[in-house]
Design an enzyme around this catalytic site. Structure first.
Site: not given
Length: 228
Positions: A182-183
Site C-alpha cells: 500500500d502507499w
C-alpha cells in the site's frame, strides 16, 4: 473512481471525470456475481480508455467493525459472499487487459493508527474468515496483483510478513503476479526483500538500489532471493 491508477503514479484527478460506481458494500448487497462481472468490465474499459494499467481494487477485507474507515469500499462481513463476488469482479476487470489488485492483504480492520496497529488473529480464524476472499481472488480469479496492507499481523508488518507473503500467498496459493505495498506501507528494506514484497509504492523509499545493494553485499539479502 478514485482507485484508477497507472505506473508511474498519477493522481486520479489528472485522468478526467469518470463514472461514479457504487462502492463495494453496495456491490456485495446485490448478491449478483454476473452484475459484479459487468461492473468489473466497465471499470476495465474506463481504465483502458485512460491508458491506466492497474486498477487498485477490489477491496475484500471483512467488515469486522461498523466504524472501520474503509468498509464502504470493502464487500461484506461474509467470507463466502466476498469470495464469490470478488472472482467475477476480477474476471471482468482483467478481461479488458487491465490488472486488478486485490487488497488490503490482510486483516486490515481499522484506519486509526493504521501504520502501527497489530491485528492479532489465530490461524484458524484467519483461514476461515479473513483469507478466503484473497484465496479465491488468486486461485479462482487469477488476479494479477495483490496489495499488502499497512497493519502488522501477529507482530510483523504485512509487507514483511513471512506467513502471509511466502508461506500462504506465494507458497500455498502459488501466486506469481505482483505483490505491492500500500502507499507508504513499506517499513524495512531487508524485511520486505526477504519476505516476498515485489514492489514498493509509491516509490522506492526503502527498496532502492542503495539499500538493497548494501544488503546484498553484506549477505542480509541473498543475490538469489526470488521475490516471485
Amino acid at each position: 473512481h478514485r482507485d484508477l491508477h497507472s505506473f508511474p503514479t498519477r493522481r486520479s484527478s489528472d485522468l478526467g471525470p469518470t463514472t461514479a460506481y457504487a462502492g463495494g458494500a453496495a456491490l456485495a448487497a446485490t448478491w449478483d456475481p454476473e452484475f459484479a462481472r459487468k461492473l468489473g468490465e466497465s471499470l476495465g474499459k474506463d481504465a483502458r480508455a485512460r491508458n491506466v494499467n492497474f486498477l487498485l481494487g477490489p477491496g475484500v477485507n471483512i467488515a469486522r467493525s461498523p466504524v472501520a474507515g474503509r468498509n464502504f469500499e470493502y464487500l461484506s462481513e461474509d467470507p463466502y459472499l466476498n469470495s464469490v463476488i470478488v472472482v467475477s469482479y476480477i474476471e471482468g476487470v482483467q478481461s479488458q487487459g487491465v490488472i486488478a489488485t486485490v487488497k488490503h492483504y490482510a486483516a486490515n480492520s481499522q484506519e486509526y493508527n493504521r501504520h502501527n496497529v497489530d491485528s492479532e488473529v489465530d490461524e484458524r480464524t484467519l483461514r476461515e474468515l479473513y483469507l478466503p476472499a484473497f484465496e479465491a481472488a488468486v486461485i479462482k480469479g487469477h488476479v494479477d496483483a495483490v496489495m499488502d496492507s499497512y497493519n502488522l499481523l501477529n507482530g510483523a508488518h504485512a509487507t514483511q510478513n513471512e506467513f502471509l507473503n511466502l508461506k500462504v500467498l506465494k507458497g500455498e496459493w502459488k501466486f506469481n503476479g505482483i505483490l505491492m505495498s500500500d502507499w507508504d506501507a513499506t517499513y524495512d528494506s531487508v524485511g520486505a526483500a526477504n519476505n516476498g514484497l515485489d514492489l514498493e509504492m509509491p516509490g522506492p523509499r526503502f527498496m532502492n538500489t542503495k539499500a538493497l545493494l548494501a544488503a546484498a553485499k553484506d549477505g542480509t539479502v541473498k543475490e538469489a532471493t526470488d521475490r516471485k
